[in-house]
Structures are given as structure tokens and as C-alpha cells.
Design a protein around this motif. Structure first.
Motif, PDB file in Angstrom:
ATOM      1  N   VAL A 233      26.845 -16.331  -5.186  1.00 56.45           N
ATOM      2  CA  VAL A 233      25.823 -15.452  -5.741  1.00 56.45           C
ATOM      3  C   VAL A 233      26.259 -14.013  -5.486  1.00 56.45           C
ATOM      4  O   VAL A 233      26.519 -13.627  -4.334  1.00 56.45           O
ATOM      5  CB  VAL A 233      24.441 -15.707  -5.112  1.00 56.45           C
ATOM      6  CG1 VAL A 233      23.407 -14.744  -5.692  1.00 56.45           C
ATOM      7  CG2 VAL A 233      24.015 -17.153  -5.345  1.00 56.45           C
ATOM      8  N   LEU A 234      26.357 -13.220  -6.551  1.00 50.61           N
ATOM      9  CA  LEU A 234      26.753 -11.817  -6.461  1.00 50.61           C
ATOM     10  C   LEU A 234      25.581 -10.929  -6.852  1.00 50.61           C
ATOM     11  O   LEU A 234      24.705 -11.325  -7.624  1.00 50.61           O
ATOM     12  CB  LEU A 234      27.958 -11.537  -7.358  1.00 50.61           C
ATOM     13  CG  LEU A 234      29.211 -12.370  -7.087  1.00 50.61           C
ATOM     14  CD1 LEU A 234      30.287 -12.057  -8.113  1.00 50.61           C
ATOM     15  CD2 LEU A 234      29.729 -12.112  -5.681  1.00 50.61           C
ATOM     16  N   SER A 235      25.581  -9.693  -6.349  1.00 47.15           N
ATOM     17  CA  SER A 235      24.467  -8.786  -6.592  1.00 47.15           C
ATOM     18  C   SER A 235      24.492  -8.210  -7.999  1.00 47.15           C
ATOM     19  O   SER A 235      23.456  -8.111  -8.650  1.00 47.15           O
ATOM     20  CB  SER A 235      24.497  -7.650  -5.561  1.00 47.15           C
ATOM     21  OG  SER A 235      25.728  -6.938  -5.638  1.00 47.15           O
ATOM     22  N   GLN A 236      25.677  -7.820  -8.496  1.00 51.21           N
ATOM     23  CA  GLN A 236      25.758  -7.172  -9.799  1.00 51.21           C
ATOM     24  C   GLN A 236      26.358  -8.054 -10.881  1.00 51.21           C
ATOM     25  O   GLN A 236      26.325  -7.682 -12.054  1.00 51.21           O
ATOM     26  CB  GLN A 236      26.589  -5.883  -9.705  1.00 51.21           C
ATOM     27  CG  GLN A 236      25.929  -4.783  -8.921  1.00 51.21           C
ATOM     28  CD  GLN A 236      26.644  -3.461  -9.096  1.00 51.21           C
ATOM     29  OE1 GLN A 236      27.380  -3.240 -10.053  1.00 51.21           O
ATOM     30  NE2 GLN A 236      26.438  -2.544  -8.161  1.00 51.21           N
ATOM     31  N   PHE A 237      26.911  -9.200 -10.523  1.00 48.72           N
ATOM     32  CA  PHE A 237      27.582 -10.047 -11.494  1.00 48.72           C
ATOM     33  C   PHE A 237      27.090 -11.480 -11.355  1.00 48.72           C
ATOM     34  O   PHE A 237      26.575 -11.871 -10.308  1.00 48.72           O
ATOM     35  CB  PHE A 237      29.104 -10.036 -11.296  1.00 48.72           C
ATOM     36  CG  PHE A 237      29.743  -8.691 -11.498  1.00 48.72           C
ATOM     37  CD1 PHE A 237      30.227  -8.313 -12.738  1.00 48.72           C
ATOM     38  CD2 PHE A 237      29.890  -7.804 -10.442  1.00 48.72           C
ATOM     39  CE1 PHE A 237      30.834  -7.090 -12.931  1.00 48.72           C
ATOM     40  CE2 PHE A 237      30.490  -6.581 -10.614  1.00 48.72           C
ATOM     41  CZ  PHE A 237      30.961  -6.221 -11.866  1.00 48.72           C
ATOM     42  N   PHE A 238      27.264 -12.230 -12.406  1.00 47.40           N
ATOM     43  CA  PHE A 238      27.204 -13.677 -12.291  1.00 47.40           C
ATOM     44  C   PHE A 238      28.479 -14.250 -12.909  1.00 47.40           C
ATOM     45  O   PHE A 238      29.009 -13.723 -13.894  1.00 47.40           O
ATOM     46  CB  PHE A 238      25.944 -14.253 -12.947  1.00 47.40           C
ATOM     47  CG  PHE A 238      25.901 -14.127 -14.441  1.00 47.40           C
ATOM     48  CD1 PHE A 238      26.418 -15.113 -15.260  1.00 47.40           C
ATOM     49  CD2 PHE A 238      25.321 -13.016 -15.037  1.00 47.40           C
ATOM     50  CE1 PHE A 238      26.378 -15.004 -16.632  1.00 47.40           C
ATOM     51  CE2 PHE A 238      25.277 -12.896 -16.417  1.00 47.40           C
ATOM     52  CZ  PHE A 238      25.800 -13.897 -17.217  1.00 47.40           C
ATOM     53  N   ILE A 239      28.979 -15.316 -12.303  1.00 51.68           N
ATOM     54  CA  ILE A 239      30.279 -15.876 -12.681  1.00 51.68           C
ATOM     55  C   ILE A 239      30.081 -16.822 -13.849  1.00 51.68           C
ATOM     56  O   ILE A 239      29.372 -17.827 -13.753  1.00 51.68           O
ATOM     57  CB  ILE A 239      30.921 -16.591 -11.481  1.00 51.68           C
ATOM     58  CG1 ILE A 239      31.091 -15.608 -10.322  1.00 51.68           C
ATOM     59  CG2 ILE A 239      32.270 -17.188 -11.874  1.00 51.68           C
ATOM     60  CD1 ILE A 239      31.598 -16.248  -9.059  1.00 51.68           C
ATOM     61  N   LYS A 240      30.717 -16.500 -14.959  1.00 51.45           N
ATOM     62  CA  LYS A 240      30.591 -17.330 -16.145  1.00 51.45           C
ATOM     63  C   LYS A 240      31.509 -18.540 -16.097  1.00 51.45           C
ATOM     64  O   LYS A 240      31.134 -19.635 -16.520  1.00 51.45           O
ATOM     65  CB  LYS A 240      30.900 -16.500 -17.407  1.00 51.45           C
ATOM     66  CG  LYS A 240      29.908 -15.393 -17.682  1.00 51.45           C
ATOM     67  CD  LYS A 240      30.273 -14.631 -18.933  1.00 51.45           C
ATOM     68  CE  LYS A 240      30.235 -15.513 -20.176  1.00 51.45           C
ATOM     69  NZ  LYS A 240      30.500 -14.750 -21.406  1.00 51.45           N
TER      70      LYS A 240
END
Length: 470
Positions: A233-240
Motif C-alpha cells: 500500500v502506497l500513499s500516492q500510488f497504487f500498483i497496477k
């Protein structure tokens, strides 16, 4: 004869006494050494330490393992199968976390478990139950391991709490599993032309440093299943998407090398930037339109509102630019911010035009004599910089009565009661000067047109912008 017997008994007694006394003294020395074992290093130095070192069970087990693997019998400075075909080394990666992604430095930090699989028959050993043996980093330094490194890495380290996070597992047939837990900061070439509505493609590349494809062949151990990830889980991104790939890298001085890629696609969360950038910008633009509904004679109110919105837009632009790398191309957020700044700036220019046209209109009325001579123009302009129509007494012109003449040459103006014949009406287009004069004489129309033109233009810009970048 009796003398000889006495001499023999005396010698035998002396020998027996010497043997008994020697045994007791050696027993005392032995017991003393054992009794003083724990405290002897302060009194006897290296002699007792050496004995304790020989009795260390950990060191004894390590020596037995080295003897079992016959480490001293081989030269592990050379790769397995030296002189033959390339040794295959399988790679398996489990990504634990992506710690940070920096747009300013254009890099990312990742923590992962890197596992190597290969076969070294020099380390094979007999085993009845076919069980493997597991070792830590102390044995790794004495055998051959692949020299895999991270291409384009800036910093990397192996975790060492509480011990070095290194595991070596040796199977009886010589198959080896070598696993390390490592954190690496690597370069990611980012394209910010669509920032913050962008998608970034980053990759972590693995390659052997010393052995080219003729000596070592890197490959994914289980194909696409060789790359596994925990829930990240990232604050500014989500992993596609996460996927593995491989390729070759060429160096002019050393040849071709196998290279493995850990690819992942990042999609940026837009909601943060909507709250921090887009919504405040929209509000500043809408706030600048309030001046269109303020009386044109209220100069302090309209000027202060325009300057406030301009300075606020400048602050927003500066804040966004400071958190971004200094790239040489225009970003999507730059287009939106500078276009919005242009709308705010034009609202200030619009009032300058309104004020100027109002001043020209009143100056013309003074020249035409519609303003009495007792009117003090300096006093009227002292408060807000323009003349006031309500402070001027305008004399009304007498209405001219319509006249009828029979001669069309002497009376070119027709009576309003006489309608022209159908089909003979002519329309004369106003010139540019006449349009300007009409606008100057009716300066209030500029505010009326702006109330409609500015919102429609900004709405059209938003439709085009979000349809292109979203």
C-alpha cells in the motif's frame, strides 16, 4: 645377601613413594586447572583460553560441516564447472515493500528477498535421509556464490539485525539455495508530462557483474511465478501490475550479459492533488469573477480583490513547482495552473479597461459641454480615480419636431410615419471605430459581457483539459 635384600626393598619403597606423590601432585594440578577454568584468563592468559576455544561446541560443529562439505579440498575462487558450459543460476524474488518513491530524485526504494538457485557438485555430501543443511553468513564467505548486482542502483544494503539476513541451504546432491534480504534504491526514469494524472513504469534490473553469458546464465526460476509480492500500500500510488522479464545487455569491453527485470506500473492517486492544487485554483478563479458584479466606481474593492487572487495563484504555482524536479518540458499541472492564472489576471485587466472607458466617457461629456462650469473634476476623481455620472447635472436636449417637405433633396430625413417600401431597406455595418466608440460610451457593457464570457471560457477549458489527461 641380607644387605642386598635390604637395599632392594629400600629402592622399591622409594620408587613407590615417588609414583604416589607424583600422581597426587598431577591430580592437584588438573583439578586446579578445571576449578580455575572460568577465572583463569586473568591469571593464566592464553593457555586456558586455548583449551576453552577447543571446547566451544559452535566452532566444533562448524569445523565438522566444513569437513563434511570438503571445503578445504576445492578452490572456490572458481565457478562450478569452470572451463565448461555456462552455469545456470535461477532467481526468485519476493517483494516485501516499496518504501518510498521520489519524484525529485527520480528513484524508488524497495525491500525484497533475493533467492539464488544453482548446483555445485563440490559441496555434495552423503546423507541417509536426504536432508539438507542450513547455514548462515559465516559459511557463505568460504564458498562460491553468484555475484548478482542491481543495475542503476544508487544505494543498497543487506539487513543485519540481529544477524546478517543471509541463508545458505545445501542439499546432498549439491543443489544450493542462497537467500538474502536486501533494500535497494534504484533509478526510475519518470515522465512528468501528464503529472499528476500520470502513470510511471519503473523496473529493478539484476545482472552478474563478472560473468558474462558464456560463464553464467541468469534466468527466472519459475517463469512469471518467480516474482511474488506482499500486499503493498502506497500513499500516492497504487500498483497496477507486477511482472518479470529478461533480456541481454552488451558492454563493448566484456561482451553480453544476462539481465533480469522486475517491472511494475504505478498509477498516481489524484485525490490528494485535487484537494491541494485543483480545488483551490478553481476557487481563486471563481473568486476573481466576483468583481464583475461589484460597482465599477468601487475602485478599492475591485483592485484589492484582483490583486489578492493574483498573489494567491502565484503562491500555489510556487508550492507545486518546489516539490517537482526541474524538467525542461511542460507538465499537465503547469498547463492548468498557468491557464487559471491567466483567467485571474484577465479579470484584473478587465476592470482596468472598464475604469479607463468610464473615464474617457466622462471626459467626452465635459468637452461637449454637458458638464456645468461649476463642476470640480479633481474633487470627483479624488476618491476612486474616475468621474461620477450621478454628480453631474446633464442638460437635456430639446426634442426636435418632425417636419415634412415635398422636396426630397432639401429634406433627406423622412417622417417617422412614412414606412420604406419593402425590399429597399439597407443595413450599414458599423466600422471598428464605431464599435469602439459604442463600447467606450457604454462601459458597463464590458462587465455584462464578462459575467458570461469568463465562466463559459473556463468551463470549456476544463472540459478539454480533463478529457485529454484523465
Amino acid at each position: 645377601m641380607r644387605v642386598d635384600m635390604l637395599t632392594f626393598l629400600a629402592l622399591a619403597t622409594a620408587s613407590l613413594f615417588a609414583i604416589v606423590m607424583g600422581g597426587r601432585s598431577s591430580g592437584r594440578r588438573k583439578n586446579k586447572e578445571v576449578f580455575l577454568g572460568e577465572n583463569s584468563k586473568f591469571k593464566f592468559g592464553g593457555r586456558i583460553d586455548y583449551k576453552l576455544k577447543r571446547q566451544d561446541s559452535t566452532k566444533t560443529l562448524l569445523i565438522k560441516s566444513e569437513q563434511l562439505l570438503r571445503i578445504e579440498e576445492h578452490d572456490f575462487a572458481m565457478r562450478p564447472g569452470f572451463g565448461g558450459s555456462a552455469i545456470p543460476v535461477g532467481i526468485d524474488v519476493q517483494v516485501e515493500s516499496i518504501d518510498s518513491i521520489s519524484e525529485v530524485n527520480m528513484d524508488f526504494t524497495m525491500t525484497l528477498y533475493l533467492r539464488h538457485y544453482w548446483k555445485d557438485e563440490r559441496l555434495s555430501f552423503p546423507s541417509r535421509n536426504n536432508q539438507s543443511r542450513t547455514f548462515d553468513s559465516r559459511l557463505v564467505k568460504k564458498i562460491w556464490v553468484p555475484d548478482v548486482f542491481f543495475v542503476h542502483s544508487k544505494r543498497s544494503f543487506i539487513h543485519d539485525t540481529t544477524m546478517e539476513n543471509i541463508m545458505l541451504r545445501v542439499y546432498p546432491d549439491g543443489n544450493i539455495l542462497y537467500s538474502v534480504r536486501v533494500t535497494v534504491t534504484a533509478l526510475c526514469s519518470m515522465d512528468f508530462s501528464s503529472f499528476p494524472l500520470d502513470t510511471q513504469n519503473c523496473s529493478l534490473e539484476l545482472e552478474s557483474y563478472a560473468y558474462n553469458e558464456n560463464d553464467l546464465m541468469l534466468y527466472w526460476k519459475n517463469g512469471n511465478d518467480s516474482l511474488r509480492t506482499d500486499e503493498i500500500v502506497l500513499s500516492q500510488f497504487f500498483i497496477k501490475h507486477f511482472h518479470a522479464s529478461n533480456g541481454l545487455a552488451f558492454y563493448s569491453s566484456t561482451g553480453w550479459y544476462n539481465r533480469l527485470f522486475i517491472n511494475f506500473i504505478l498509477r498516481r492517486h489524484i485525490f490528494f492533488f485535487m484537494l491541494q492544487t485543483y480545488f483551490p485554483t478553481m476557487l481563486m478563479v471563481v473568486l476573481s469573477w466576483v468583481s464583475f458584479w461589484i460597482d465599477r466606481r468601487a475602485v478599492p474593492a475591485r483592485v484589492s480583490l484582483g490583486i489578492t487572487t493574483v498573489l494567491t495563484m502565484s503562491t500555489i504555482i510556487t508550492g507545486v513547482s518546489s516539490s517537482m524536479p526541474q524538467v525542461s518540458y511542460v507538465k499537465a499541472v503547469d498547463i492548468y495552473l498557468w491557464t487559471s492564472f491567466l483567467f485571474v489576471f484577465l479579470s484584473v485587466i478587465e476592470y482596468a479597461a472598464v475604469n479607463y472607458c468610464t473615464t474617457l466617457e466622462e471626459m467626452r461629456k465635459m468637452k461637449r459641454g454637458k458638464i456645468p462650469s461649476t463642476y470640480n473634476a479633481s474633487q470627483a476623481m479624488a476618491f476612486d480615480g474616475c468621474f461620477h455620472d450621478d454628480e453631474i447635472e446633464l442638460t437635456t436636449f430639446p426634442r426636435m419636431a418632425p417636419t415634412l417637405t415635398t422636396d426630397p433633396l432639401t429634406s433627406p430625413v423622412q417622417s417617422p410615419d412614412i414606412r420604406p417600401i419593402e425590399g429597399t431597406r439597407l443595413h450599414r455595418q458599423r466600422s471598428l471605430r464605431e464599435n469602439v466608440d459604442l463600447l467606450v460610451s457604454n462601459s458597463y457593457m464590458i462587465d455584462s459581457y464578462s459575467r458570461l464570457a469568463f465562466p463559459l471560457s473556463y468551463l470549456l477549458f476544463n472540459i478539454i483539459y480533463w478529457s485529454l489527461y484523465s
